[in-house]
Design a protein around this motif. Structure first.
Motif, short mmCIF file in Angstrom:
data_model
loop_
_atom_site.label_atom_id
_atom_site.label_comp_id
_atom_site.label_asym_id
_atom_site.label_seq_id
_atom_site.Cartn_x
_atom_site.Cartn_y
_atom_site.Cartn_z
N TYR A 52 0.88 -1.41 -0.13
CA TYR A 52 -0.01 -0.12 0.14
C TYR A 52 0.82 1.31 -0.05
O TYR A 52 0.56 2.21 -0.70
CB TYR A 52 -1.03 0.03 1.22
N LYS A 64 -8.07 5.06 -3.34
CA LYS A 64 -9.40 4.42 -3.05
C LYS A 64 -9.94 3.69 -4.44
O LYS A 64 -10.34 2.49 -4.68
CB LYS A 64 -10.57 5.00 -2.71
N GLN A 107 -7.36 0.69 -5.15
CA GLN A 107 -7.79 -0.42 -4.24
C GLN A 107 -8.89 -1.10 -4.91
O GLN A 107 -9.05 -2.41 -4.76
CB GLN A 107 -8.22 0.00 -2.89
N ASP A 124 -5.28 -5.46 -6.81
CA ASP A 124 -4.77 -6.30 -5.48
C ASP A 124 -3.23 -5.78 -5.40
O ASP A 124 -2.62 -6.33 -6.02
CB ASP A 124 -4.87 -7.69 -5.79
N PHE A 125 -3.04 -4.87 -4.30
CA PHE A 125 -1.66 -4.42 -4.26
C PHE A 125 -0.71 -5.49 -3.70
O PHE A 125 0.43 -5.52 -3.76
CB PHE A 125 -1.78 -3.39 -3.00
#
Length: 176
Positions: free
Chosen positions: A130, A166, A169, A173-174
């Motif tokens: 992230y 946002k 995300q 899928d980080f």
């Protein structure tokens, strides 16, 4: 959720077919795993687009991922700041001469995954991948003209970061 991500992937493929901005990156770290090349390039392109960078231009955006030692040196050499940092942005979008040269690097981000790893470990509500994505977004927002020096500008930039993160995300899928 998987179907939605597949449709987003198809849309990104269409975007890549239309766009002319070239995304390149260099991963200059040995102690951190190299990310999935294809996914990283898709994420970089989408982050640039969400940061409101015109991706329909014939120029290059380059991201170089470096370790703490190299980032400390770059930070001193370019900004005369002591120590490492998360991201340094060089943007030449206002330079008409550079924009006229096809394949010219007009956005350059230097990102430190070591910094992202520490932040991901230190903070409760985040993680390495992230943070790394956030640094890409932060760099592209700077390239798009956002600033975070003054309090009002910083608050605006943080809102823009949340907006872009946002959306990313929802689409990526980080942890892949």
């Amino acid at each position: 959720c998987a179907c939605y991500r597949q449709s987003i992937t198809a849309e990104l493929h269409t975007l890549r077919m239309k766009q002319t901005m070239k995304m390149i990156y260099s991963w200059l770290l040995k102690k951190r795993k190299t990310p999935n090349r294809k996914l990283l390039k898709q994420l970089m392109l989408r982050a640039a687009e969400l940061a409101r960078i015109d991706i329909d231009n014939d120029f290059v955006a380059e991201i170089t991922f470096v370790d703490d030692e190299r980032m400390t040196q770059i930070n001193w050499d370019t900004l005369e700041h002591v120590g490492t940092t998360d991201v340094i942005t060089f943007a030449y979008l206002e330079d008409e001469e550079m924009l006229m040269c096809p394949e010219e690097t007009v956005i350059e981000l230097i990102i430190c995954p070591d910094f992202a790893y520490r932040e991901g470990e230190r903070r409760k509500n985040t993680y390495y991948e992230y943070e790394l994505t956030l640094y890409i977004v932060h760099g592209f927002l700077h390239a798009a003209g956002e600033d975070d020096i003054e309090p009002k500008a910083r608050a605006r930039m943080r809102r823009q970061e949340r907006r872009v993160m946002k959306k990313l995300q929802d689409e990526f899928d980080f942890k892949q």
